[in-house]
Design an enzyme around this catalytic site. Structure first.
Site, PDB file in Angstrom:
ATOM      1  N   ASP A 110       0.856  -1.185   0.000  1.00 39.50           N
ATOM      2  CA  ASP A 110       0.000   0.000   0.000  1.00 39.50           C
ATOM      3  C   ASP A 110       0.888   1.229   0.000  1.00 39.50           C
ATOM      4  O   ASP A 110       2.004   1.195   0.541  1.00 39.50           O
ATOM      5  CB  ASP A 110      -0.915   0.006   1.228  1.00 39.50           C
ATOM      6  CG  ASP A 110      -2.035  -1.012   1.130  1.00 39.50           C
ATOM      7  OD1 ASP A 110      -2.480  -1.303   0.008  1.00 39.50           O
ATOM      8  OD2 ASP A 110      -2.483  -1.503   2.182  1.00 39.50           O
ATOM      9  N   ASP A 129      -6.894  -1.212  -4.777  1.00 36.92           N
ATOM     10  CA  ASP A 129      -7.994  -0.848  -3.879  1.00 36.92           C
ATOM     11  C   ASP A 129      -8.914   0.177  -4.541  1.00 36.92           C
ATOM     12  O   ASP A 129     -10.144   0.098  -4.418  1.00 36.92           O
ATOM     13  CB  ASP A 129      -7.459  -0.268  -2.570  1.00 36.92           C
ATOM     14  CG  ASP A 129      -6.614  -1.251  -1.778  1.00 36.92           C
ATOM     15  OD1 ASP A 129      -6.838  -2.475  -1.900  1.00 36.92           O
ATOM     16  OD2 ASP A 129      -5.731  -0.798  -1.025  1.00 36.92           O
TER      17      ASP A 129
END
EC number: 3.4.23.36
Length: 154
Positions: A110, A129
């Site tokens: 991330d 995402d």
């Protein structure tokens, strides 16, 4: 069209994660917009908000199940709506992007961090995402529009 959406989503996700692994991991954090947006390296060993941390096998299995269901649906029913096809393709793209990380790294990379000063931090996320969230919102819009058409509202 669907294959292009999936391919572009995966490509952009992979490129940003490769960059994060190569460059961002060394510095951990790069402020982009002060007190609002940073590039922050995180190894997420769970799902959204860190839930199911350390459950890589379970998360991978659930992802494969959802991917299979979406793909079977798209093949069997061949949605006529471009909105439906693109939204499902975005979800597939994001799911595959994060599944790749779980399989090869045992965590998801991330890198996007939204926050308000040091008061509030939204969980760090990635391109995959974004694809899943945007695709899901588009599916919801498609369902609402479809129901409105049935009711004669559109």
């Amino acid at each position: 069209m669907e294959i292009l959406v999936v391919a572009v989503g995966i490509l952009v996700d992979r490129l940003t994660k490769i960059w994060a692994l190569d460059k961002l991991k060394k510095v951990q954090d790069i402020p982009i917009i002060k007190n609002f947006f940073d590039l922050t390296y995180v190894e997420n060993r769970g799902a959204a908000w860190g839930i199911f941390s350390g459950k890589t096998l379970v998360l991978s299995a659930v992802t494969l199940l959802v991917l299979s269901a979406i793909i079977v649906y798209m093949i069997k029913y061949r949605p006529k709506s471009k909105l439906a096809r693109i939204s499902l393709s975005l979800v597939i793209s994001g799911a595959l992007g994060n599944l790749y990380d779980r399989v090869f790294y045992k965590y998801v990379v991330d890198l996007f961090s939204l926050h308000y000063k040091d008061i509030y931090y939204y969980p760090v996320f990635n391109v995959a995402d974004i694809c899943v969230v945007v695709g899901t919102i588009m599916i919801a819009i498609f369902i609402v529009l479809k129901d409105d058409k049935k009711d004669g509202k559109v």
